[in-house]
Design an enzyme around this catalytic site. Structure first.
Site, PDB file in Angstrom:
ATOM      1  N   LYS A 154       0.810  -1.234   0.000  1.00 35.03           N
ATOM      2  CA  LYS A 154       0.000   0.000   0.000  1.00 35.03           C
ATOM      3  C   LYS A 154       0.837   1.275   0.000  1.00 35.03           C
ATOM      4  O   LYS A 154       0.437   2.290  -0.533  1.00 35.03           O
ATOM      5  CB  LYS A 154      -0.938   0.007   1.216  1.00 35.03           C
ATOM      6  CG  LYS A 154      -1.955  -1.128   1.206  1.00 35.03           C
ATOM      7  CD  LYS A 154      -3.319  -0.621   0.901  1.00 35.03           C
ATOM      8  CE  LYS A 154      -4.353  -1.689   0.627  1.00 35.03           C
ATOM      9  NZ  LYS A 154      -4.330  -2.876   1.479  1.00 35.03           N
ATOM     10  N   GLU A 184      -9.737   6.368   3.216  1.00 36.53           N
ATOM     11  CA  GLU A 184     -10.603   5.378   3.845  1.00 36.53           C
ATOM     12  C   GLU A 184      -9.711   4.190   4.181  1.00 36.53           C
ATOM     13  O   GLU A 184      -8.652   4.013   3.575  1.00 36.53           O
ATOM     14  CB  GLU A 184     -11.716   4.953   2.879  1.00 36.53           C
ATOM     15  CG  GLU A 184     -11.329   3.848   1.886  1.00 36.53           C
ATOM     16  CD  GLU A 184     -10.258   4.264   0.882  1.00 36.53           C
ATOM     17  OE1 GLU A 184     -10.164   5.459   0.577  1.00 36.53           O
ATOM     18  OE2 GLU A 184      -9.510   3.380   0.410  1.00 36.53           O
ATOM     19  N   SER A 243       1.830  -9.820  -0.964  1.00 37.10           N
ATOM     20  CA  SER A 243       1.458  -8.403  -0.826  1.00 37.10           C
ATOM     21  C   SER A 243       1.744  -7.810   0.548  1.00 37.10           C
ATOM     22  O   SER A 243       1.942  -6.606   0.673  1.00 37.10           O
ATOM     23  CB  SER A 243      -0.019  -8.223  -1.169  1.00 37.10           C
ATOM     24  OG  SER A 243      -0.834  -9.077  -0.386  1.00 37.10           O
TER      25      SER A 243
END
Ligand SMILES: *Cc1c(COP(=O)(O)O)cnc(C)c1O
Length: 396
Positions: free
Chosen positions: A94, A116, A381
């Site tokens: 991210k 968010e 990830s």
């Protein structure tokens, strides 16, 4: 000035085939237009991209390793390489997007950032970059997630972000996103950083672009490790689709590479307790884009379910809806128990505790048999620290 090169199959209105676009309230129209202009301008600006890559290298710790997992490879009788996004600062992919998007916000003269978050990984990444750059940060998170994800809530607070618990709907990610969009409508002077390849155009293309560093590194690393700059298959999990978009990006045009998307089956695609939006979804509009959405026949969005908070979303990015429907990607649903088993297998064979989301990608290895001489890249990830309470419940 250079022109931005579109690598993704997207038209000038932001459509990937029939999916995508920008279904937004009038009040956000000029904001989204300005964002589009700024993104295309800076994404093709050498100085901006040099700053982005400098931060990825010195702050995030890139390039992340491409690691040949020998014991896992023997177990599955093929050649498995793990792209180690779990080793990034803050523990997941991210941050790649957070660095790019917040840097863009700075160039646009914005001083306040909204985001968010579901599990809190995106919230932590954005709060981190806001601390780094001295910006104000407000994060919307469903009240239920605030309760369930305390360590990440505490990290966001320590980083100086304001965490707003959202009490509407299911009190999870979908509701947090609704609220963030609502806030953005009242505060168009702020910059909204979306955490996945979802939302109105240009967000899906922009987030995919900032994540595409994953596949550009894979190409270079594979060519050094194997003498060929592409694998036979890339496997990634799909929530909204950002880590998959980043891992697929530079291979989409190469038909020799099979692209496999693992979505969260939950308790089973047909169980009513699932987050498999590609398999269980139908065409609809969610958060500003036309895409595949889990909904009732009269268009009410149905509540998603997955053991993994990061995959617990009732839609999927329009790029992935398009790639799946045109047959470019193969979609595999992985149920909770299968993901858990894959997480324990990786941990015990390689000493790496994966995020529950990433475990969905690993579980594909139990469902598809690859040739003994095949090169298979699994995008890892994120790391599993945040999921320890879940893993401990199921520990054998
Ligand atoms: C958020 C998250 C995901 C799911 O998001 P995508 O946008 O689909 O990548 C997957 N893995 C990890 C570790 C995450 O934090």
């Amino acid at each position: 000035m250079k022109e931005f090169t579109h690598i993704l199959p997207v038209d000038s209105s932001g459509f990937y085939g029939r999916y995508g676009g920008a279904y937004i309230p009038e009040i956000l129209h000029s904001n989204v237009e300005k964002l589009k202009e700024a993104f295309y301008r800076y994404a093709s600006d050498d100085e901006f991209m040099a700053e982005y890559h400098r931060l990825l290298r010195d702050y995030v710790g890139r390039p992340t390793p491409l690691y040949r997992a020998d014991r896992l490879s023997s177990h599955y009788n093929t050649n498995i390489y793990l792209k180690r996004e779990d080793l990034n600062h803050t523990g997941a992919h991210k941050i790649n997007n957070a660095i790019g998007s917040v840097l863009l916000a700075c160039r646009m003269g914005k001083r306040s950032i909204i985001a968010e978050t579901g599990a809190g990984q995106h919230g932590v990444a954005v709060a981190t970059v806001c601390a780094l750059m001295g910006l104000e940060c407000v994060v919307y998170q469903g009240a239920l997630d605030v309760e369930r994800q305390q360590p990440n809530v505490q990290r966001m607070k320590m980083l100086g972000a304001k965490v707003v618990p959202v009490e509407s709907g299911n009190k999870t990610l979908k509701d947090a996103t609704n609220e963030a969009i609502r806030h953005w409508c009242c505060h168009p002077e702020s910059f909204y950083v979306i955490g996945s390849t979802v939302g109105p155009h240009p967000y899906p293309e922009m987030v995919a672009y900032f994540q595409s560093v994953i596949s550009s590194e894979i190409k270079k690393q594979l060519s050094e490790l194997t003498g060929r700059d592409y694998p036979d298959a890339v496997i990634a999990c799909i929530g909204g689709g950002s880590n998959a978009a980043g891992a697929f990006y530079h291979f989409i045009d190469n038909d020799k590479v099979s692209l496999i998307a693992a979505e969260a089956g939950g308790l089973g695609v047909d169980s009513g307790m699932t987050a498999a939006s590609i398999m269980a979804g139908t065409e609809g509009i969610i958060h500003g884009a036309r895409t595949l959405v889990m909904q009732t026949p009269d268009g009410q969005i149905t509540e998603p379910y997955s053991i993994s908070a990061g995959l617990d979303y009732p839609g999927v990015g329009p790029l992935h809806a398009h790639l799946a429907k045109t047959g470019r990607t193969r979609t595999v649903a992985v149920n909770d128990d299968e993901a858990l088993e894959a997480a324990f297998r990786l941990t015990r064979t390689e000493g790496i505790i994966p995020a529950l989301e990433s475990a969905h990608a690993l579980a594909v290895l139990d469902k598809i048999q690859f040739a003994p001489d095949a090169t298979v890249v699994v995008n890892l990830s994120g790391r599993g620290d945040k999921d320890m309470h879940t893993y401990m419940k199921y520990a054998k």
